[in-house]
Design a protein around this motif. Structure first.
Motif, PDB file in Angstrom:
ATOM      1  N   VAL A  41      -6.393   0.957   0.917  1.00 18.35           N
ATOM      2  CA  VAL A  41      -6.316   2.028   1.912  1.00 18.35           C
ATOM      3  C   VAL A  41      -7.641   2.080   2.667  1.00 18.35           C
ATOM      4  O   VAL A  41      -8.700   2.247   2.071  1.00 18.35           O
ATOM      5  CB  VAL A  41      -6.015   3.393   1.241  1.00 18.35           C
ATOM      6  CG1 VAL A  41      -6.112   4.517   2.251  1.00 18.35           C
ATOM      7  CG2 VAL A  41      -4.643   3.364   0.594  1.00 18.35           C
ATOM      8  N   VAL A  68      -3.148   4.946   6.120  1.00 16.89           N
ATOM      9  CA  VAL A  68      -2.025   5.675   5.524  1.00 16.89           C
ATOM     10  C   VAL A  68      -1.851   6.999   6.257  1.00 16.89           C
ATOM     11  O   VAL A  68      -2.811   7.742   6.457  1.00 16.89           O
ATOM     12  CB  VAL A  68      -2.283   5.926   4.028  1.00 16.89           C
ATOM     13  CG1 VAL A  68      -1.214   6.829   3.432  1.00 16.89           C
ATOM     14  CG2 VAL A  68      -2.336   4.604   3.280  1.00 16.89           C
ATOM     15  N   ILE A  76       0.841  -1.199   0.000  1.00 16.01           N
ATOM     16  CA  ILE A  76       0.000   0.000   0.000  1.00 16.01           C
ATOM     17  C   ILE A  76       0.876   1.249   0.000  1.00 16.01           C
ATOM     18  O   ILE A  76       0.627   2.191  -0.772  1.00 16.01           O
ATOM     19  CB  ILE A  76      -0.972  -0.008   1.201  1.00 16.01           C
ATOM     20  CG1 ILE A  76      -2.028  -1.100   1.018  1.00 16.01           C
ATOM     21  CG2 ILE A  76      -1.633   1.367   1.376  1.00 16.01           C
ATOM     22  CD1 ILE A  76      -2.870  -1.351   2.250  1.00 16.01           C
ATOM     23  N   VAL A  86      -7.043   7.678   5.676  1.00 12.25           N
ATOM     24  CA  VAL A  86      -5.851   8.504   5.509  1.00 12.25           C
ATOM     25  C   VAL A  86      -5.764   9.479   6.664  1.00 12.25           C
ATOM     26  O   VAL A  86      -6.731  10.175   6.980  1.00 12.25           O
ATOM     27  CB  VAL A  86      -5.887   9.261   4.165  1.00 12.25           C
ATOM     28  CG1 VAL A  86      -4.679  10.175   4.038  1.00 12.25           C
ATOM     29  CG2 VAL A  86      -5.957   8.297   2.998  1.00 12.25           C
ATOM     30  N   ALA A 126      -4.287   9.378  -2.186  1.00 14.78           N
ATOM     31  CA  ALA A 126      -4.032   8.258  -1.268  1.00 14.78           C
ATOM     32  C   ALA A 126      -5.292   7.424  -1.058  1.00 14.78           C
ATOM     33  O   ALA A 126      -5.229   6.189  -1.061  1.00 14.78           O
ATOM     34  CB  ALA A 126      -3.509   8.778   0.062  1.00 14.78           C
ATOM     35  N   ARG A 127      -6.433   8.078  -0.900  1.00 16.07           N
ATOM     36  CA  ARG A 127      -7.688   7.341  -0.689  1.00 16.07           C
ATOM     37  C   ARG A 127      -8.074   6.505  -1.899  1.00 16.07           C
ATOM     38  O   ARG A 127      -8.782   5.507  -1.758  1.00 16.07           O
ATOM     39  CB  ARG A 127      -8.822   8.313  -0.372  1.00 16.07           C
ATOM     40  CG  ARG A 127      -8.786   8.835   1.027  1.00 16.07           C
ATOM     41  CD  ARG A 127      -9.991   9.702   1.329  1.00 16.07           C
ATOM     42  NE  ARG A 127      -9.939  10.174   2.698  1.00 16.07           N
ATOM     43  CZ  ARG A 127     -10.412  11.327   3.108  1.00 16.07           C
ATOM     44  NH1 ARG A 127     -11.010  12.146   2.250  1.00 16.07           N
ATOM     45  NH2 ARG A 127     -10.319  11.681   4.372  1.00 16.07           N
ATOM     46  N   VAL A 187       0.785   4.093  -2.877  1.00 19.57           N
ATOM     47  CA  VAL A 187       0.435   5.485  -2.567  1.00 19.57           C
ATOM     48  C   VAL A 187       1.567   6.413  -3.005  1.00 19.57           C
ATOM     49  O   VAL A 187       1.319   7.460  -3.616  1.00 19.57           O
ATOM     50  CB  VAL A 187       0.104   5.666  -1.070  1.00 19.57           C
ATOM     51  CG1 VAL A 187      -0.026   7.142  -0.711  1.00 19.57           C
ATOM     52  CG2 VAL A 187      -1.176   4.922  -0.714  1.00 19.57           C
ATOM     53  N   THR A 244       2.290   3.398   6.329  1.00 16.71           N
ATOM     54  CA  THR A 244       1.035   2.659   6.424  1.00 16.71           C
ATOM     55  C   THR A 244       1.108   1.669   7.576  1.00 16.71           C
ATOM     56  O   THR A 244       2.119   0.995   7.764  1.00 16.71           O
ATOM     57  CB  THR A 244       0.764   1.893   5.118  1.00 16.71           C
ATOM     58  OG1 THR A 244       0.845   2.798   4.021  1.00 16.71           O
ATOM     59  CG2 THR A 244      -0.618   1.258   5.129  1.00 16.71           C
TER      60      THR A 244
END
Length: 100
Positions: free
Chosen positions: A90, A65, A37, A93, A84-85, A41, A60
């Motif tokens: 994920v 994250v 992840i 965040v 990021a989402r 990201v 993470t």
């Protein structure tokens, strides 16, 4: 002779328990998932042309994250969070980014 299979079962059980996660630590599988992840990201942020990815740190833990570092604007913060989402895996965040 009967003790050999029992010993093997006990060793396997100990191995599985040792790799299990707890509230304060992640298991081997979760650690690998978190690493994947984080990498995804970072790549997504790097590929976002409006962001200076060298100034955004990504960590993470159990799918959460954490973004930290310095950005130029509130729009950059929102963009980094959105990017990021959008990465598969994920869960949420956490924003610790600051304006320069």
């Amino acid at each position: 002779m009967r003790s050999v299979p029992m010993l093997a079962v006990a060793m396997l059980l100990a191995l599985f328990v040792g790799c299990a996660s707890t509230e304060s630590s992640s298991g081997t599988g979760e650690y690998i998932d978190d690493t994947v992840i984080t990498t995804k990201v970072k790549a997504a942020i790097f590929n976002e042309p409006t962001l200076k990815s060298a100034e955004i740190n990504v960590e993470t833990y159990k799918g959460v994250v954490q973004l930290s570092g310095f950005v130029s604007s509130k729009a950059d913060i929102q963009t980094a969070i959105r990017v990021a989402r959008s990465v598969k895996g994920v869960k949420s965040v956490s924003n610790d980014m600051e304006l320069k």
